[in-house]
Design an enzyme around this catalytic site. Structure first.
Site, PDB file in Angstrom:
ATOM      1  N   LYS B  80       0.848  -1.204   0.000  1.00 31.18           N
ATOM      2  CA  LYS B  80       0.000   0.000   0.000  1.00 31.18           C
ATOM      3  C   LYS B  80       0.879   1.248   0.000  1.00 31.18           C
ATOM      4  CE  LYS B  80      -4.124   1.710   2.524  1.00 31.18           C
ATOM      5  NZ  LYS B  80      -4.937   1.517   3.749  1.00 31.18           N
ATOM      6  N   SER B 155      -9.924   2.082   2.756  1.00 28.06           N
ATOM      7  CA  SER B 155      -9.027   2.813   1.874  1.00 28.06           C
ATOM      8  C   SER B 155      -8.102   1.903   1.064  1.00 28.06           C
ATOM      9  CB  SER B 155      -8.160   3.767   2.701  1.00 28.06           C
ATOM     10  OG  SER B 155      -7.313   3.016   3.574  1.00 28.06           O
ATOM     11  N   SER B 179      -9.969  -0.514   6.837  1.00 25.65           N
ATOM     12  CA  SER B 179      -9.374  -0.334   5.508  1.00 25.65           C
ATOM     13  C   SER B 179      -8.711  -1.572   4.926  1.00 25.65           C
ATOM     14  CB  SER B 179      -8.350   0.807   5.536  1.00 25.65           C
ATOM     15  OG  SER B 179      -9.013   2.036   5.616  1.00 25.65           O
TER      16      SER B 179
END
Ligand SMILES: [Zn+2]
Lengths: 499, 500
Positions: B80, B155, B179
């Site tokens: 990420k 997210s 997330s």
């Protein structure tokens, strides 16, 4: 800048009660910074002692320096404080370019040490017990240099440079409770208190304690109220008072300034003021207002500091002798009268005298050297006495030669001058400058005979009981011997000649 | 190469260890697929083929020299883009960090390198991880491989769409309120948020420090366990990281036994507000567990009602402070204002230009919540709710080993559907937020397809703090009940992206 109007000091004290509060920041001398492994080092090239954490780079996290906690606890203990079972850090949020994260990590509602006291003795021997509210840990900010303006201040500067070497250096902020009852002594008490704090942290070796480098910095709060009034007056906080003399002068100035305003029916604005030592006055800084909202909240990146009782007791064992007790002990050991001792203490010469005595000099001779000739020389050179290039050991060595009759006081001063001039150890100076008392009696007698020959009536006068007539001959002999004779011995020899 | 890219990480690791495939071959297969499909999914913000292949080559050389660094040696991974990497830009989905190359690796990234796992690229996210859909990424939304018109969750939608679209065999995510778990649920993948402190946060660009936790996104529970074992452990750089190891999650998975397993169904998260198909999948999970011999009881967590409200005070408060460092002085974007460029005006212009709307919204919320006079009412009360939720959970875990809930209230929604309705968006995390507030581990495992839209659903498993092994045990049991029915992971049913 126009100077404010002041009320004469005695008049101000007559009419108002002075309340002071002091915040002293002590920069710790830990090897590394508060929350990262960077070196805590004064004077490095700008931005060389930095890492992601003290630069506040995205993703970085703080980790508490255990040594800094230890030093903070030690300071708390030396100030007779309670040590918190749990002390958390908070974030003080405000934007400023010297603050890498745009928040300062600081203890807010849970200081590591609280509720202490310290005894402060003024020059007169009067003692005050200053109540300590708290001592808490926080990190220093970076250093800004404003370039291109006339004043070196941010106003008018073309640009500013930031050095983050100091960002994250550990600080302990010591905050007193309001100090009442000092009256006309308030300025002196403020300065003496700061000195006591400085002496303690220096003796404990938790700080370099050099005020001129900002290792110990003071903010002085001053407020006045009409005598007998219940309610505390509005206070100002004077920043930038970074020498003992400044502390005293700034407090005195604020008392006079506030007294004038209050007497004229005005009111004091709660504000930060800046002390200008060169011009001897304070000027208004930022007003404290509701806009100063630092949005404190507990620092979520750190777990609270929870020192164990065992650890606290271990630290307590390492504390050096309490400075007040030490003074008592030394005065007794040296047998000094109060005035003599205070003279040494107030000149900050306890260490020097103690070391000189330890090196073999008598306490009185050590005291006389340091508070007399050496203080005069330091003053003449415009340096602090501890910066003189002579050690207590050298002073003791010179004194021992005097005691043995090998040097006179006058010659000894020449030896000191030689040591200060970098000519080496006292023995080397004596050697190279040829500074030894002439003990060869033959040479002395020859000089005496020479002097008597030119003043033939002297011997007669002496025989008639006018002993003072020997003085003229002694002077001539000393001149002949270039001062390197023992005047007392010369006198003895002249008197013998007259028999 | 289809075989390689549809394999699990565990299968790839075996191929590498038995020398049936090299890390370079496997990494190449994924890079090829990424290059052809990332334009469709927008999973990755940054891909560096030669760098990934260099890392794969090194992994192969180490293995040839007889040195296997980890059970996932040579298996490539997606990271990420809110974790710092010295060899790739790190943007956190924001324009304010566009092009920034950090001078240090996040601890998790260091651990991946030490484990000889080549990094395929950096995956998309909502700006600073603020969002549930990746629609707030400054670099455009990622797409859900099950339906490219839908969101992949957020997210961490970049990582979930990469894993479910087989553009990575496994990925790193971060979870502040869901997330990792929410994107896993809506893409049919597995995602775990470990106990707070199990994985170092050093190098994770902070959203809300007291809630953030890094964890795995994977095809299977075993893959997630393998990765959690690689990335967890104490880190002196992170004061909040746990001092002691939580043990091996792989062992917990391999030893998983339903015998004696006590499962609690949270009353407050099993009735109203869930899409019918999602609810049906959840009821099916409960039925399967009962049938297989688990003891299932209902537990009451009354304070969960306040979780979302408390979360949206704590998160913005911490974020408003964490994001203060983005000021143009030391790194990232600098925007010069018109007129006199004083420091305040440069900072303001930079933050105005560099931050997106959701970030600004939360900074304002958080600044307000921390303001003098409001602190007790907002931040203070929210912290109390946090304590109440911890108490509810402690009481529940007295009775059961794990709790289960549906992970998300609905299946993946359409891109654009909720972007103008922050409150609706915030409710996506209603079931996942309590775990972050309490610091306990939570995990999402696929539990079927919602009949009304044909999209995947997930079941969330919660365990007591530091009992991640219990969570993996239950997750493994649930997964095996489904695999027994499906014959393969749910992810194998993802449509063929190449023809979409
Ligand atoms: Zn540093």
């Amino acid at each position: 800048m126009a100077k404010e109007q002041l009320m004469p000091y005695e008049q101000a004290i007559e009419r108002f009660e002075v309340v002071i509060g002091l915040e002293v920041h002590v920069e710790l001398n830990t090897a590394s910074k508060m929350f990262c492994g960077c070196a805590n080092n004064f004077g490095s090239e700008p931005n060389t002692n930095v890492c992601p954490t003290c630069l506040g780079l995205p993703g970085s996290l703080p980790a508490v320096n255990r040594k800094a906690i230890e030093s903070s606890i030690a300071i708390g203990l030396a100030l007779d404080c309670q040590i918190a079972e749990s002390g958390r850090f908070s974030r003080k949020n405000y934007f400023y370019p010297d603050l890498a994260k745009n928040f300062q990590t600081s203890q807010y509602d849970e200081p590591i040490a609280y509720e202490g006291k310290i005894s402060v003795e003024l020059e007169t021997g009067e003692r005050f017990e200053v109540p300590i509210e708290r001592a808490h840990m926080e990190e220093d900010a970076g250093k800004l240099t404003h370039v291109g303006g006339a004043t070196g201040r941010i106003q008018g500067a073309e640009y500013s440079l930031v050095d983050y070497n100091r960002a994250g250096v550990p600080l302990v902020e010591i905050v007193t409770k309001p100090i009442y009852g000092a009256e006309d002594k308030a300025p002196e008490l403020a300065a003496t208190y700061v000195r006591v704090i400085r002496d303690i942290v220096k003796a404990m070796d938790v700080s370099d304690a050099k005020m001129e480098r900002g290792n110990v910095r003071c903010d002085a709060n001053v407020s006045l109220r009409e005598k007998g009034a219940e309610k505390l007056g509005t206070r100002t906080e004077t920043k930038n008072v970074n020498s003992l003399r400044s502390v005293e002068n700034a407090v005195r100035y604020e008392i006079q300034r506030q007294a004038h305003i209050l007497a004229a029916g005005g009111s004091i604005i709660q504000e930060t003021r800046h002390w200008h030592e060169d011009r001897g006055h304070t000027s208004a800084g930022r007003p404290k207002s509701d806009a100063d909202d630092y949005r404190y909240f507990p620092e979520p990146d750190l777990v609270p500091v929870q020192p164990s009782l065992e650890w606290i007791e271990e630290i307590r064992k390492t504390l050096p002798e309490n400075p007040a007790l030490r003074r008592k002990r030394l005065q007794e050991a040296w047998g000094f009268a109060d005035l003599e001792f205070r003279d040494v203490f107030n000149s900050d010469l306890l260490d020097e005298v103690e070391q000189t005595v330890a090196a073999g000099a008598s306490p009185q001779s050590a005291r006389k050297w340091w508070t007399g000739e050496l203080a005069r020389l330091a003053n003449a050179q415009g340096v602090s006495i501890t910066e003189l290039a002579i050690t207590p050991g050298q002073v003791a060595e010179i004194q021992k030669l005097i005691d043995a009759g090998e040097l006179t006081d006058r010659i000894a001063r020449d030896v000191v001058a030689g040591v200060l001039a970098g000519e080496g150890e006292p023995s080397q100076v004596i050697e190279s400058r040829g500074l030894r008392v002439v003990t060869d009696e033959g040479a002395l007698i020859a000089a005496i005979d020479k002097a008597l020959a030119s003043q033939p009536d002297v011997l007669e006068k002496i025989r008639d009981g006018k002993l003072q007539a020997a003085g003229a001959v002694i002077g001539a002999v000393m001149q002949e011997m270039r001062g390197q004779a023992d005047a007392a011995r010369v006198r003895e020899l002249i008197l013998e000649r007259a028999k | 190469m289809t075989d390689i890219t549809s394999s699990t990480a565990a299968e790839l690791a075996t191929l590498i260890q038995t020398k049936k495939a090299s890390s370079v071959e496997i990494t190449t297969a994924f890079l090829d697929r990424m290059e052809s499909l990332n334009a469709k999914t927008n999973s990755y913000l940054h891909i560096d083929r030669s760098n990934a292949l260099e890392q794969a080559q090194r992994a192969d050389q180490q293995l040839a020299a007889g040195k296997a660094s980890s059970p996932l040696h040579g298996v490539p991974i997606a990271v990420k883009d809110n974790l710092t990497t010295t060899d790739a830009p790190t943007t956190s989905g924001s324009k304010i960090l566009e092009g920034w190359i950090p001078p240090y690796d996040a601890t998790v990234v260091t651990k991946l390198r030490q484990a000889a796992m080549p990094i395929l690229g950096k995956t998309n996210l909502d700006e600073f991880a603020m969002g549930s859909s990746t629609e707030f990424s400054a670099y455009g939304p990622s797409k859900n491989p099950w339906d490219l018109d839908r969101i992949p969750g957020g997210s961490g939608g970049g990582s979930s769409s990469a894993v479910s679209g087989h553009l990575a065999p496994i990925a790193i995510g971060s979870d502040t309120g869901g997330s990792i778990r929410y994107p896993a649920a809506v893409t049919g993948s597995v995602g775990a948020k470990p106990t707070y402190g199990a994985v170092s946060r050093y190098g994770l660009i902070a959203l809300a420090s007291s809630l953030d936790q890094i964890g795995p996104v994977a095809n299977t529970v075993l893959d997630a366990a393998l990765l959690q074992d690689v990335i967890s452990g104490h880190d002196p750089h992170d004061s909040t990281s746990l001092p002691n190891s939580l043990g091996s999650m792989v062992t917990a998975v391999q030893a998983a036994d339903i015998k004696g397993l006590k499962v609690g169904v949270v009353k407050q998260l099993s009735s109203d507000g869930f899409q019918l198909g999602v609810k049906a999948c959840f009821d099916d999970t409960v039925a399967k567990l009962v049938k297989a011999g688990a003891e299932v009881v209902e537990v009451d967590c009354p304070s969960f009602e306040y979780a979302v409200a408390a979360y949206y005070l704590i998160l913005p408060a911490e974020a408003s402070s964490n994001l203060a460092k983005f000021d143009s002085v030391r790194f990232g974007l600098r925007s010069m204002p018109e007129g006199n460029p004083t420091i305040e005006r440069v900072m303001a212009a930079t933050r105005e230009k560099g931050f997106g709307p959701e970030v600004k919204r939360r900074i304002i919320l958080g600044t307000y919540a921390l303001s003098s006079g409001y602190y007790d009412a907002y931040y203070g009360s929210a912290q109390k709710v946090r304590t109440l939720i911890q108490q509810d959970l402690a009481a529940a875990f007295e009775k059961v080993d794990v709790l289960i809930t549906p992970t998300a209230p609905t299946t993946a929604f359409k891109i654009g559907e909720k972007v103008d309705d922050p409150l609706a968006m915030y409710l996506n995390d209603i079931a996942t937020i309590p775990a972050n507030l309490a610091g306990i581990p939570g995990m999402s495992v696929p539990n079927g397809i919602a009949s009304e839209d044909g999209l995947p659903s997930g079941v969330q498993i919660l365990a007591p703090a530091m009992q991640d092994d219990q969570m993996y045990r239950a997750a493994s049991i649930i997964e095996s009940l489904y695999h027994a029915e499906w014959g393969a992971p749910l992810i194998s049913r993802v449509p063929n992206l190449e023809v979409l």
